[in-house]
Write an enzyme that holds these catalytic residues in place. Structure first.
Site, PDB file in Angstrom:
ATOM      1  N   ASP A   1     -25.920  28.648  39.001  1.00 45.36           N
ATOM      2  CA  ASP A   1     -25.769  29.906  38.175  1.00 45.36           C
ATOM      3  C   ASP A   1     -24.084  30.092  38.077  1.00 45.36           C
ATOM      4  OD1 ASP A   1     -28.325  30.639  37.745  1.00 45.36           O
ATOM      5  OD2 ASP A   1     -28.348  32.061  39.468  1.00 45.36           O
ATOM      6  N   LYS A   2     -23.639  30.552  36.750  1.00 45.68           N
ATOM      7  CA  LYS A   2     -22.158  30.634  36.603  1.00 45.68           C
ATOM      8  C   LYS A   2     -21.475  31.280  37.865  1.00 45.68           C
ATOM      9  CE  LYS A   2     -18.906  32.422  33.152  1.00 45.68           C
ATOM     10  NZ  LYS A   2     -18.696  33.242  32.085  1.00 45.68           N
TER      11      LYS A   2
END
Length: 252
Positions: free
Chosen positions: A63-64
């Protein structure tokens, strides 16, 4: 090689050979271009390609807001082999996380997760998918009780340092599982607790999500040799570890 975190056009490479390259992805860096983040100009895939001088193929994702080990293949054939290894649970991923509350010393959460579409990226996806099996193992490494009333119900606030080992790889699995257990990951703006996120921002100048992909263990897809990839913590993580006297706990 060690590269200063946050340098605009560089990534920290933690492993490279003629078949693979692994980086320590910084928090806030997208793996590749996304319709959901049209304003972003930096992507792990392109930065890694530029660093090693050849095309790279993503074989899993982070995930970012998650930092840590991100692995790429240098050919489509090796990418297929690695993707199969991830799918068949032949790769062991271990994460560090700071969560609210005191968690038990160890345990497992076996809680199926429904499909959560992105408004744009998954616009044409089948929304009637049944919930998918999702299993996460945890071990508590350390805990602390602080003399701050983040919640009006308590005069103090508790946090735990956890090692999380996902057995499956569902979207936002660790974040959603910790929310399910009411031990939200600190700094998670999608599945976390805003009160604790704000507390860490104001008290410790820590604005990132405290979830880090620390290690990736697998068999090399070409040589078959065991491979253990490790990503070091960034400055914000280290500040929290030092503030809470948790530095040695991360080595357990």
């Amino acid at each position: 090689m060690d590269i200063e975190s946050g340098t605009a056009n560089q990534v920290e490479i933690i492993y490279e050979d003629e078949f693979l390259v692994a980086i320590n992805k910084e928090a806030g860096l997208l793996v590749h271009r996304s319709w959901l983040d049209k304003g972003e100009t930096r992507f792990a895939m392109q930065l890694t390609r530029d660093a090693v001088g050849c095309h790279v193929f993503p074989v899993h994702r982070l995930d970012k807001p998650t930092s840590g080990v991100l692995l790429f293949a240098k050919s489509s054939a090796v990418a297929r082999s690695l993707t199969e290894a991830f799918t068949e649970h032949k790769v062991t991923k271990q994460y560090l996380a700071v969560v609210r509350g005191f968690m038990p010393e160890q345990g497992t959460v076996d809680y199926a997760l429904s499909f959560k579409p992105d408004a744009i990226a998954d616009k044409f996806a089948n929304l009637d998918k049944p919930a998918q099996e999702a299993v996460t193992h945890w071990r508590r490494l350390a805990q602390i009780e602080l003399p701050f009333a983040v919640s009006k119900k308590h005069d103090t606030t508790r946090y735990s340092l956890m090692r999380l080992t996902p057995e499956t790889g569902r979207k936002h699995q660790l974040r959603r599982h910790m929310r399910h257990l009411f031990h939200h990951i600190v700094g998670d703006t999608s599945h976390g607790d805003g009160r604790h996120n704000r507390f860490f921002r104001t008290q410790y100048d820590c604005a990132r999500m405290l979830l880090h992909a620390q290690t990736l263990a697998l068999s090399h897809p070409v040589t078959g040799e065991p491979l253990l990839l490790t990503a070091e913590l960034d400055d914000q993580w280290i500040r929290i570890m030092e503030e809470f006297s948790w530095v040695e706990s991360t080595k357990k």
